[in-house]
Design an enzyme around this catalytic site. Structure first.
Site, PDB file in Angstrom:
ATOM      1  CD  GLU A 184      35.690 -28.945  25.784  1.00  0.00           C
ATOM      2  OE1 GLU A 184      34.930 -29.585  25.056  1.00  0.00           O
ATOM      3  OE2 GLU A 184      36.640 -28.269  25.353  1.00  0.00           O
ATOM      4  CG  ASN A 225      41.022 -27.575  30.374  1.00  0.00           C
ATOM      5  OD1 ASN A 225      41.451 -26.497  30.781  1.00  0.00           O
ATOM      6  ND2 ASN A 225      41.087 -27.943  29.102  1.00  0.00           N
ATOM      7  CG  HIS A 261      39.231 -21.784  23.063  1.00  0.00           C
ATOM      8  ND1 HIS A 261      40.373 -21.832  22.290  1.00  0.00           N
ATOM      9  CD2 HIS A 261      39.177 -22.964  23.719  1.00  0.00           C
ATOM     10  CE1 HIS A 261      40.980 -22.997  22.467  1.00  0.00           C
ATOM     11  NE2 HIS A 261      40.276 -23.705  23.337  1.00  0.00           N
ATOM     12  CD  GLU A 290      41.928 -26.164  25.541  1.00  0.00           C
ATOM     13  OE1 GLU A 290      41.199 -25.902  24.564  1.00  0.00           O
ATOM     14  OE2 GLU A 290      41.835 -27.219  26.191  1.00  0.00           O
ATOM     15  CG  ASP A 292      42.173 -19.644  20.570  1.00  0.00           C
ATOM     16  OD1 ASP A 292      41.108 -19.418  21.174  1.00  0.00           O
ATOM     17  OD2 ASP A 292      42.404 -20.711  19.984  1.00  0.00           O
TER      18      ASP A 292
HETATM   19  O1  G3I Z   1      43.142 -37.209  12.203  1.00  0.00           O
HETATM   20  C1  G3I Z   1      42.299 -36.795  11.123  1.00  0.00           C
HETATM   21  C2  G3I Z   1      42.975 -37.034   9.799  1.00  0.00           C
HETATM   22  O2  G3I Z   1      43.171 -38.413   9.621  1.00  0.00           O
HETATM   23  C3  G3I Z   1      42.107 -36.439   8.691  1.00  0.00           C
HETATM   24  O3  G3I Z   1      42.783 -36.551   7.466  1.00  0.00           O
HETATM   25  C4  G3I Z   1      41.801 -34.970   8.955  1.00  0.00           C
HETATM   26  C5  G3I Z   1      40.859 -34.374   7.935  1.00  0.00           C
HETATM   27  O4  G3I Z   1      40.147 -33.282   8.433  1.00  0.00           O
HETATM   28  O5  G3I Z   1      41.185 -34.861  10.211  1.00  0.00           O
HETATM   29  C6  G3I Z   1      42.007 -35.311  11.277  1.00  0.00           C
HETATM   30  O6  G3I Z   1      41.332 -35.119  12.473  1.00  0.00           O
HETATM   31  C7  G3I Z   1      41.266 -33.778  12.952  1.00  0.00           C
HETATM   32  C8  G3I Z   1      41.943 -33.729  14.300  1.00  0.00           C
HETATM   33  O7  G3I Z   1      41.790 -32.438  14.883  1.00  0.00           O
HETATM   34  C9  G3I Z   1      43.446 -34.042  14.224  1.00  0.00           C
HETATM   35  O8  G3I Z   1      44.078 -33.125  13.376  1.00  0.00           O
HETATM   36  C10 G3I Z   1      39.792 -33.387  13.086  1.00  0.00           C
HETATM   37  O9  G3I Z   1      39.204 -33.297  11.799  1.00  0.00           O
HETATM   38  C11 G3I Z   1      39.689 -32.056  13.795  1.00  0.00           C
HETATM   39  O10 G3I Z   1      38.318 -31.787  14.077  1.00  0.00           O
HETATM   40  C12 G3I Z   1      40.441 -32.095  15.104  1.00  0.00           C
HETATM   41  O11 G3I Z   1      40.350 -30.801  15.676  1.00  0.00           O
HETATM   42  C13 G3I Z   1      40.825 -30.698  17.007  1.00  0.00           C
HETATM   43  C14 G3I Z   1      39.656 -30.355  17.947  1.00  0.00           C
HETATM   44  O12 G3I Z   1      40.153 -30.170  19.254  1.00  0.00           O
HETATM   45  C15 G3I Z   1      38.608 -31.452  17.991  1.00  0.00           C
HETATM   46  O13 G3I Z   1      37.523 -31.024  18.777  1.00  0.00           O
HETATM   47  C16 G3I Z   1      41.831 -29.564  17.050  1.00  0.00           C
HETATM   48  O14 G3I Z   1      42.975 -29.925  16.268  1.00  0.00           O
HETATM   49  C17 G3I Z   1      42.240 -29.299  18.497  1.00  0.00           C
HETATM   50  O15 G3I Z   1      43.070 -28.160  18.540  1.00  0.00           O
HETATM   51  C18 G3I Z   1      41.003 -29.052  19.320  1.00  0.00           C
HETATM   52  O16 G3I Z   1      41.373 -28.810  20.644  1.00  0.00           O
HETATM   53  C19 G3I Z   1      40.290 -28.578  21.575  1.00  0.00           C
HETATM   54  C20 G3I Z   1      40.757 -29.050  22.927  1.00  0.00           C
HETATM   55  O17 G3I Z   1      41.161 -30.386  22.853  1.00  0.00           O
HETATM   56  C21 G3I Z   1      39.671 -28.869  23.975  1.00  0.00           C
HETATM   57  N1  G3I Z   1      39.207 -27.507  24.012  1.00  0.00           N
HETATM   58  C22 G3I Z   1      38.801 -26.949  22.727  1.00  0.00           C
HETATM   59  C23 G3I Z   1      39.909 -27.093  21.698  1.00  0.00           C
HETATM   60  C24 G3I Z   1      39.496 -26.464  20.374  1.00  0.00           C
HETATM   61  O18 G3I Z   1      38.422 -27.145  19.807  1.00  0.00           O
END
Ligand code: G3I
Length: 370
Positions: A184, A225, A261, A290, A292
Protein backbone atom coordinates in the site's frame (compact mmCIF):
# COMPACT_ATOMS: atom_id res chain seq x y z
CA UNK A 1 -5.30 -0.96 3.65
CA UNK A 2 -5.35 1.41 6.54
CA UNK A 3 -8.31 0.67 8.76
CA UNK A 4 -8.74 4.36 9.37
CA UNK A 5 -8.74 5.81 5.90
CA UNK A 6 -10.38 3.51 3.46
CA UNK A 7 -14.12 3.65 3.93
CA UNK A 8 -14.80 6.18 1.23
CA UNK A 9 -12.12 5.16 -1.20
CA UNK A 10 -12.22 1.40 -1.59
CA UNK A 11 -13.77 0.27 -4.81
CA UNK A 12 -14.84 3.79 -5.66
CA UNK A 13 -15.03 3.11 -9.39
CA UNK A 14 -18.67 2.93 -10.40
CA UNK A 15 -19.51 0.87 -13.44
CA UNK A 16 -22.68 -0.34 -15.12
CA UNK A 17 -22.69 -4.05 -15.77
CA UNK A 18 -24.67 -6.13 -18.17
CA UNK A 19 -26.06 -9.51 -17.33
CA UNK A 20 -25.09 -12.36 -19.60
CA UNK A 21 -27.43 -15.36 -19.91
CA UNK A 22 -24.85 -17.64 -18.33
CA UNK A 23 -25.01 -15.61 -15.14
CA UNK A 24 -28.65 -16.48 -14.73
CA UNK A 25 -27.89 -20.12 -15.30
CA UNK A 26 -25.06 -19.97 -12.81
CA UNK A 27 -27.23 -18.24 -10.26
CA UNK A 28 -29.86 -20.94 -10.58
CA UNK A 29 -27.24 -23.67 -10.48
CA UNK A 30 -25.61 -22.14 -7.41
CA UNK A 31 -28.92 -21.72 -5.63
CA UNK A 32 -30.02 -25.23 -6.53
CA UNK A 33 -26.69 -26.68 -5.43
CA UNK A 34 -26.88 -24.86 -2.13
CA UNK A 35 -30.37 -26.24 -1.52
CA UNK A 36 -29.40 -29.77 -2.52
CA UNK A 37 -26.24 -29.75 -0.44
CA UNK A 38 -28.08 -28.32 2.54
CA UNK A 39 -30.77 -30.96 2.15
CA UNK A 40 -28.19 -33.70 1.88
CA UNK A 41 -29.66 -34.72 -1.50
CA UNK A 42 -26.33 -34.57 -3.32
CA UNK A 43 -22.80 -35.07 -2.17
CA UNK A 44 -21.89 -31.39 -2.43
CA UNK A 45 -19.08 -29.98 -4.53
CA UNK A 46 -18.20 -33.31 -6.10
CA UNK A 47 -21.49 -33.30 -7.92
CA UNK A 48 -20.72 -29.85 -9.27
CA UNK A 49 -17.20 -30.32 -10.50
CA UNK A 50 -16.46 -34.03 -10.50
CA UNK A 51 -14.31 -36.17 -8.33
CA UNK A 52 -10.84 -37.60 -8.39
CA UNK A 53 -10.24 -41.00 -6.80
CA UNK A 54 -13.63 -40.72 -5.14
CA UNK A 55 -12.77 -37.39 -3.50
CA UNK A 56 -14.40 -34.10 -4.47
CA UNK A 57 -12.05 -31.77 -6.28
CA UNK A 58 -11.14 -28.74 -4.18
CA UNK A 59 -10.74 -25.17 -5.38
CA UNK A 60 -7.00 -25.80 -5.22
CA UNK A 61 -7.32 -28.94 -7.39
CA UNK A 62 -9.36 -27.04 -9.93
CA UNK A 63 -6.96 -24.08 -9.96
CA UNK A 64 -3.95 -26.39 -10.34
CA UNK A 65 -5.42 -27.71 -13.58
CA UNK A 66 -4.87 -24.19 -14.90
CA UNK A 67 -1.39 -23.93 -13.38
CA UNK A 68 -2.74 -21.56 -10.73
CA UNK A 69 -3.14 -21.70 -6.96
CA UNK A 70 -6.21 -20.97 -4.87
CA UNK A 71 -5.47 -19.65 -1.40
CA UNK A 72 -6.94 -18.24 1.77
CA UNK A 73 -5.70 -15.87 4.41
CA UNK A 74 -5.93 -17.02 7.99
CA UNK A 75 -5.17 -15.64 11.43
CA UNK A 76 -3.80 -17.28 14.56
CA UNK A 77 -6.84 -16.97 16.86
CA UNK A 78 -8.99 -18.89 14.38
CA UNK A 79 -6.74 -21.92 14.41
CA UNK A 80 -8.43 -23.21 17.57
CA UNK A 81 -11.62 -23.85 15.55
CA UNK A 82 -11.36 -27.44 14.23
CA UNK A 83 -14.16 -27.20 11.66
CA UNK A 84 -12.50 -24.05 10.31
CA UNK A 85 -9.01 -25.52 10.16
CA UNK A 86 -10.29 -28.67 8.46
CA UNK A 87 -11.57 -26.68 5.48
CA UNK A 88 -8.56 -24.36 5.55
CA UNK A 89 -6.28 -27.37 5.34
CA UNK A 90 -8.12 -29.15 2.58
CA UNK A 91 -9.64 -26.66 0.13
CA UNK A 92 -6.62 -24.40 -0.49
CA UNK A 93 -3.02 -24.77 -1.60
CA UNK A 94 -1.76 -21.31 -0.57
CA UNK A 95 -2.03 -19.61 2.82
CA UNK A 96 -1.41 -15.98 3.79
CA UNK A 97 -1.04 -15.01 7.44
CA UNK A 98 -3.49 -12.13 7.93
CA UNK A 99 -1.52 -10.54 10.75
CA UNK A 100 1.15 -12.92 12.05
CA UNK A 101 4.02 -11.70 9.88
CA UNK A 102 3.40 -7.96 10.23
CA UNK A 103 6.00 -5.74 11.85
CA UNK A 104 4.08 -5.24 15.15
CA UNK A 105 3.91 -9.02 15.55
CA UNK A 106 7.43 -9.93 14.46
CA UNK A 107 9.57 -7.16 15.98
CA UNK A 108 7.57 -5.92 18.98
CA UNK A 109 10.69 -4.33 20.45
CA UNK A 110 13.60 -3.06 18.43
CA UNK A 111 15.88 -5.96 17.58
CA UNK A 112 13.73 -8.44 19.53
CA UNK A 113 11.96 -10.81 17.16
CA UNK A 114 8.92 -12.98 17.74
CA UNK A 115 8.20 -15.48 15.00
CA UNK A 116 5.63 -17.50 16.94
CA UNK A 117 2.48 -16.42 15.08
CA UNK A 118 4.06 -16.59 11.64
CA UNK A 119 5.70 -19.92 12.44
CA UNK A 120 2.42 -21.41 13.63
CA UNK A 121 0.83 -20.66 10.27
CA UNK A 122 3.85 -21.73 8.23
CA UNK A 123 4.03 -25.02 10.14
CA UNK A 124 0.33 -25.68 9.64
CA UNK A 125 0.62 -24.89 5.95
CA UNK A 126 3.59 -27.22 5.57
CA UNK A 127 1.74 -30.01 7.36
CA UNK A 128 -1.09 -29.52 4.85
CA UNK A 129 1.29 -29.35 1.85
CA UNK A 130 0.37 -25.73 1.24
CA UNK A 131 2.57 -22.84 0.18
CA UNK A 132 2.67 -19.49 1.98
CA UNK A 133 2.49 -15.90 0.76
CA UNK A 134 4.51 -13.82 3.22
CA UNK A 135 2.62 -10.68 4.24
CA UNK A 136 4.14 -8.11 4.72
CA UNK A 137 7.64 -6.71 5.22
CA UNK A 138 7.02 -2.96 4.84
CA UNK A 139 3.67 -1.33 5.61
CA UNK A 140 2.70 1.93 7.26
CA UNK A 141 0.00 0.18 9.32
CA UNK A 142 0.35 -2.15 12.32
CA UNK A 143 3.84 -0.91 13.11
CA UNK A 144 5.23 -1.32 16.65
CA UNK A 145 5.11 1.78 18.83
CA UNK A 146 8.89 1.87 19.28
CA UNK A 147 9.08 2.60 15.56
CA UNK A 148 6.31 5.17 15.29
CA UNK A 149 6.74 7.06 18.56
CA UNK A 150 9.97 8.87 17.75
CA UNK A 151 11.76 10.70 14.96
CA UNK A 152 14.43 8.88 12.94
CA UNK A 153 17.16 10.26 10.74
CA UNK A 154 17.28 8.76 7.26
CA UNK A 155 20.39 6.75 8.14
CA UNK A 156 18.79 5.39 11.30
CA UNK A 157 15.53 4.42 9.64
CA UNK A 158 17.32 2.84 6.68
CA UNK A 159 19.26 0.66 9.11
CA UNK A 160 16.07 -0.24 11.03
CA UNK A 161 14.27 -1.16 7.81
CA UNK A 162 17.17 -3.17 6.45
CA UNK A 163 17.55 -5.05 9.71
CA UNK A 164 13.85 -5.90 9.85
CA UNK A 165 13.70 -7.10 6.26
CA UNK A 166 16.85 -9.17 6.58
CA UNK A 167 15.76 -10.75 9.86
CA UNK A 168 12.29 -11.66 8.66
CA UNK A 169 13.08 -12.72 5.11
CA UNK A 170 16.03 -14.81 6.39
CA UNK A 171 13.90 -16.44 9.06
CA UNK A 172 11.36 -17.52 6.46
CA UNK A 173 13.89 -18.24 3.71
CA UNK A 174 12.80 -21.30 1.75
CA UNK A 175 9.49 -21.36 3.64
CA UNK A 176 7.52 -18.73 1.76
CA UNK A 177 6.60 -18.76 -1.90
CA UNK A 178 6.45 -14.98 -2.09
CA UNK A 179 6.67 -11.78 -0.08
CA UNK A 180 4.46 -8.74 -0.21
CA UNK A 181 7.59 -6.66 0.24
CA UNK A 182 5.93 -3.24 0.26
CA UNK A 183 2.23 -2.96 0.96
CA UNK A 184 0.00 0.00 0.00
CA UNK A 185 2.65 2.51 -1.08
CA UNK A 186 0.39 4.79 -3.12
CA UNK A 187 -2.56 7.13 -2.59
CA UNK A 188 -5.69 6.95 -4.72
CA UNK A 189 -4.45 9.72 -7.03
CA UNK A 190 -1.22 7.87 -7.77
CA UNK A 191 1.02 10.00 -5.55
CA UNK A 192 3.23 8.29 -3.00
CA UNK A 193 1.58 7.70 0.36
CA UNK A 194 3.29 9.88 2.96
CA UNK A 195 4.35 7.04 5.24
CA UNK A 196 7.15 7.17 7.78
CA UNK A 197 9.30 5.39 5.19
CA UNK A 198 8.52 7.71 2.31
CA UNK A 199 8.81 10.87 4.38
CA UNK A 200 12.15 9.89 5.87
CA UNK A 201 13.77 7.94 3.04
CA UNK A 202 12.07 9.14 -0.14
CA UNK A 203 10.66 6.82 -2.84
CA UNK A 204 13.94 4.87 -3.06
CA UNK A 205 12.89 2.89 0.03
CA UNK A 206 10.85 0.63 -2.28
CA UNK A 207 13.80 -0.39 -4.47
CA UNK A 208 15.97 -0.80 -1.35
CA UNK A 209 13.36 -3.02 0.31
CA UNK A 210 13.12 -5.23 -2.78
CA UNK A 211 16.92 -5.54 -3.04
CA UNK A 212 17.29 -6.42 0.65
CA UNK A 213 14.48 -8.97 0.51
CA UNK A 214 16.10 -10.58 -2.52
CA UNK A 215 19.47 -10.77 -0.79
CA UNK A 216 17.87 -12.36 2.25
CA UNK A 217 15.76 -14.89 0.31
CA UNK A 218 16.82 -15.12 -3.35
CA UNK A 219 14.10 -17.63 -4.27
CA UNK A 220 11.05 -15.83 -2.89
CA UNK A 221 8.89 -14.04 -5.45
CA UNK A 222 8.84 -10.38 -4.52
CA UNK A 223 5.65 -8.37 -4.84
CA UNK A 224 4.27 -4.90 -4.39
CA UNK A 225 0.70 -5.17 -3.13
CA UNK A 226 -2.19 -2.71 -2.90
CA UNK A 227 -5.97 -2.23 -2.91
CA UNK A 228 -7.99 -0.29 -5.47
CA UNK A 229 -5.58 -1.16 -8.27
CA UNK A 230 -7.79 -3.80 -9.88
CA UNK A 231 -9.02 -1.39 -12.54
CA UNK A 232 -6.82 0.85 -14.64
CA UNK A 233 -6.69 4.37 -13.22
CA UNK A 234 -4.30 6.73 -11.45
CA UNK A 235 -3.33 4.38 -8.64
CA UNK A 236 -2.79 1.34 -10.81
CA UNK A 237 -1.02 3.53 -13.39
CA UNK A 238 1.39 4.58 -10.63
CA UNK A 239 2.24 0.91 -10.05
CA UNK A 240 2.62 0.33 -13.76
CA UNK A 241 5.09 3.21 -14.07
CA UNK A 242 6.97 2.26 -10.91
CA UNK A 243 7.19 -1.38 -12.00
CA UNK A 244 8.50 -0.32 -15.39
CA UNK A 245 11.14 1.91 -13.77
CA UNK A 246 12.18 -0.77 -11.28
CA UNK A 247 12.51 -3.38 -14.03
CA UNK A 248 14.58 -0.95 -16.12
CA UNK A 249 16.90 -0.45 -13.14
CA UNK A 250 17.26 -4.19 -12.59
CA UNK A 251 15.53 -4.10 -9.21
CA UNK A 252 14.28 -7.57 -8.21
CA UNK A 253 10.53 -7.24 -8.59
CA UNK A 254 8.55 -10.34 -9.58
CA UNK A 255 4.92 -9.38 -9.27
CA UNK A 256 2.11 -7.02 -8.47
CA UNK A 257 -0.52 -8.08 -5.96
CA UNK A 258 -4.01 -6.72 -6.56
CA UNK A 259 -5.79 -7.07 -3.24
CA UNK A 260 -9.32 -6.96 -4.72
CA UNK A 261 -11.30 -5.89 -1.67
CA UNK A 262 -14.44 -5.16 -3.67
CA UNK A 263 -17.80 -3.78 -2.55
CA UNK A 264 -21.04 -4.30 -4.48
CA UNK A 265 -22.07 -0.69 -3.94
CA UNK A 266 -18.97 0.67 -5.72
CA UNK A 267 -19.14 -1.39 -8.93
CA UNK A 268 -17.02 -4.07 -10.52
CA UNK A 269 -13.56 -3.18 -11.92
CA UNK A 270 -14.35 -3.95 -15.53
CA UNK A 271 -10.80 -3.26 -16.74
CA UNK A 272 -9.29 -5.93 -14.47
CA UNK A 273 -8.25 -8.29 -17.27
CA UNK A 274 -6.70 -5.50 -19.35
CA UNK A 275 -4.88 -4.29 -16.24
CA UNK A 276 -3.52 -7.75 -15.41
CA UNK A 277 -2.37 -8.08 -19.00
CA UNK A 278 -0.37 -4.87 -19.07
CA UNK A 279 1.62 -5.95 -15.99
CA UNK A 280 2.22 -9.32 -17.66
CA UNK A 281 3.60 -7.50 -20.65
CA UNK A 282 6.20 -5.90 -18.38
CA UNK A 283 7.36 -9.42 -17.54
CA UNK A 284 5.67 -9.50 -14.14
CA UNK A 285 3.46 -12.00 -12.39
CA UNK A 286 0.20 -10.78 -10.96
CA UNK A 287 -2.04 -12.26 -8.29
CA UNK A 288 -5.37 -11.45 -6.70
CA UNK A 289 -4.11 -11.43 -3.14
CA UNK A 290 -6.89 -10.46 -0.70
CA UNK A 291 -10.17 -11.07 -2.47
CA UNK A 292 -13.49 -10.35 -0.83
CA UNK A 293 -16.74 -8.83 -2.09
CA UNK A 294 -18.61 -7.07 0.66
CA UNK A 295 -22.15 -5.74 0.58
CA UNK A 296 -24.47 -3.55 2.60
CA UNK A 297 -26.28 -5.82 5.02
CA UNK A 298 -28.68 -7.50 5.07
CA UNK A 299 -27.54 -9.86 2.36
CA UNK A 300 -30.39 -10.48 -0.07
CA UNK A 301 -30.65 -13.27 -2.61
CA UNK A 302 -30.00 -10.72 -5.34
CA UNK A 303 -26.85 -9.31 -3.70
CA UNK A 304 -25.50 -12.77 -3.00
CA UNK A 305 -26.08 -13.70 -6.64
CA UNK A 306 -24.31 -10.56 -7.84
CA UNK A 307 -21.44 -11.32 -5.50
CA UNK A 308 -21.18 -14.79 -7.06
CA UNK A 309 -20.98 -13.18 -10.50
CA UNK A 310 -18.11 -10.99 -9.33
CA UNK A 311 -16.16 -13.90 -7.86
CA UNK A 312 -16.63 -15.73 -11.13
CA UNK A 313 -15.66 -12.73 -13.24
CA UNK A 314 -12.50 -12.08 -11.22
CA UNK A 315 -11.47 -15.71 -11.55
CA UNK A 316 -12.11 -15.71 -15.28
CA UNK A 317 -10.04 -12.53 -15.67
CA UNK A 318 -7.13 -14.13 -13.84
CA UNK A 319 -7.38 -17.33 -15.89
CA UNK A 320 -7.41 -15.30 -19.10
CA UNK A 321 -3.98 -13.81 -18.35
CA UNK A 322 -1.17 -16.35 -18.31
CA UNK A 323 0.93 -14.62 -15.68
CA UNK A 324 -1.91 -14.15 -13.22
CA UNK A 325 -0.59 -16.91 -10.99
CA UNK A 326 -3.30 -17.34 -8.40
CA UNK A 327 -6.12 -16.09 -6.25
CA UNK A 328 -6.31 -15.73 -2.47
CA UNK A 329 -9.49 -14.92 -0.55
CA UNK A 330 -9.00 -12.76 2.56
CA UNK A 331 -10.08 -15.62 4.76
CA UNK A 332 -12.70 -17.93 3.35
CA UNK A 333 -15.61 -17.63 5.78
CA UNK A 334 -17.76 -14.72 6.93
CA UNK A 335 -17.17 -16.04 10.45
CA UNK A 336 -13.66 -14.57 10.44
CA UNK A 337 -13.86 -11.69 7.97
CA UNK A 338 -12.18 -8.40 8.92
CA UNK A 339 -14.99 -6.39 7.33
CA UNK A 340 -17.77 -6.02 9.93
CA UNK A 341 -15.28 -4.60 12.43
CA UNK A 342 -14.14 -1.92 9.99
CA UNK A 343 -17.15 -1.15 7.79
CA UNK A 344 -20.20 -0.88 10.01
CA UNK A 345 -23.28 -2.44 8.41
CA UNK A 346 -21.29 -4.27 5.73
CA UNK A 347 -20.13 -7.86 5.41
CA UNK A 348 -21.10 -11.27 3.98
CA UNK A 349 -18.05 -10.87 1.75
CA UNK A 350 -16.65 -14.38 1.48
CA UNK A 351 -17.56 -17.61 -0.33
CA UNK A 352 -18.48 -19.50 2.85
CA UNK A 353 -21.02 -18.20 5.37
CA UNK A 354 -20.64 -17.90 9.14
CA UNK A 355 -21.65 -21.55 9.58
CA UNK A 356 -18.92 -22.56 7.12
CA UNK A 357 -21.54 -23.45 4.50
CA UNK A 358 -20.68 -22.69 0.87
CA UNK A 359 -22.51 -19.76 -0.71
CA UNK A 360 -23.33 -19.18 -4.39
CA UNK A 361 -19.93 -17.44 -4.66
CA UNK A 362 -18.24 -20.75 -3.88
CA UNK A 363 -20.11 -22.52 -6.68
CA UNK A 364 -19.35 -19.63 -9.00
CA UNK A 365 -15.63 -20.06 -8.27
CA UNK A 366 -15.89 -23.76 -9.09
CA UNK A 367 -17.77 -22.96 -12.27
CA UNK A 368 -15.09 -20.48 -13.37
CA UNK A 369 -12.28 -22.92 -12.56
CA UNK A 370 -13.86 -25.89 -14.34
O1 G3I B 1 -3.95 -7.81 18.61
C1 G3I B 1 -5.02 -7.02 19.15
C2 G3I B 1 -5.58 -7.66 20.39
O2 G3I B 1 -4.59 -7.68 21.39
C3 G3I B 1 -6.81 -6.87 20.84
O3 G3I B 1 -7.41 -7.52 21.93
C4 G3I B 1 -7.83 -6.74 19.71
C5 G3I B 1 -9.01 -5.88 20.08
O4 G3I B 1 -9.63 -5.31 18.97
O5 G3I B 1 -7.20 -6.15 18.61
C6 G3I B 1 -6.12 -6.91 18.10
O6 G3I B 1 -5.60 -6.27 16.99
C7 G3I B 1 -6.37 -6.37 15.79
C8 G3I B 1 -5.51 -7.05 14.75
O7 G3I B 1 -6.18 -7.06 13.49
C9 G3I B 1 -5.17 -8.51 15.11
O8 G3I B 1 -6.35 -9.24 15.28
C10 G3I B 1 -6.73 -4.96 15.33
O9 G3I B 1 -7.65 -4.38 16.25
C11 G3I B 1 -7.35 -5.02 13.95
O10 G3I B 1 -7.52 -3.70 13.46
C12 G3I B 1 -6.44 -5.77 13.00
O11 G3I B 1 -7.12 -5.84 11.75
C13 G3I B 1 -6.34 -6.33 10.68
C14 G3I B 1 -6.14 -5.21 9.64
O12 G3I B 1 -5.44 -5.73 8.53
C15 G3I B 1 -5.35 -4.04 10.19
O13 G3I B 1 -5.31 -3.01 9.22
C16 G3I B 1 -7.10 -7.46 10.03
O14 G3I B 1 -7.19 -8.55 10.96
C17 G3I B 1 -6.38 -7.91 8.76
O15 G3I B 1 -7.17 -8.87 8.10
C18 G3I B 1 -6.19 -6.71 7.86
O16 G3I B 1 -5.53 -7.11 6.70
C19 G3I B 1 -5.25 -6.07 5.74
C20 G3I B 1 -4.00 -6.48 4.99
O17 G3I B 1 -2.96 -6.72 5.90
C21 G3I B 1 -3.61 -5.43 3.97
N1 G3I B 1 -4.70 -5.13 3.08
C22 G3I B 1 -5.96 -4.80 3.72
C23 G3I B 1 -6.37 -5.87 4.71
C24 G3I B 1 -7.72 -5.54 5.34
O18 G3I B 1 -7.63 -4.39 6.12
Amino acid sequence: MSTTSTTSTIGSESTTRTTRPSRTRLRLAGALATVLVAAGVVGGPAAQAGEQHGKPLTLADLAQRHGRYFGSATDNPELTDPAYTALLGSEFDMITPGNGMKWYATEPQQGVFDWSNGDEIVNLARANHQKVRGHTLVWHNQLPSWLTSREWTADELRAVLKNHIFAEARHYRGKVYSWDVVNEAFNEDGTYRETIFYKTLGPGYIADALRWAHQADPHAKLYLNDYNIEATGPKSDAYYQLAKDLKAQGVPLDGIGLQAHLALQYGYPTTLEENLRRFSQLGLDTALTEVDVRMLLPATEEKVAQQADWYRDMTEACLAVRRCVGITVWDYTDKYSWIPAVFTGEGAALPWDEQLQPKPAYFALREALK
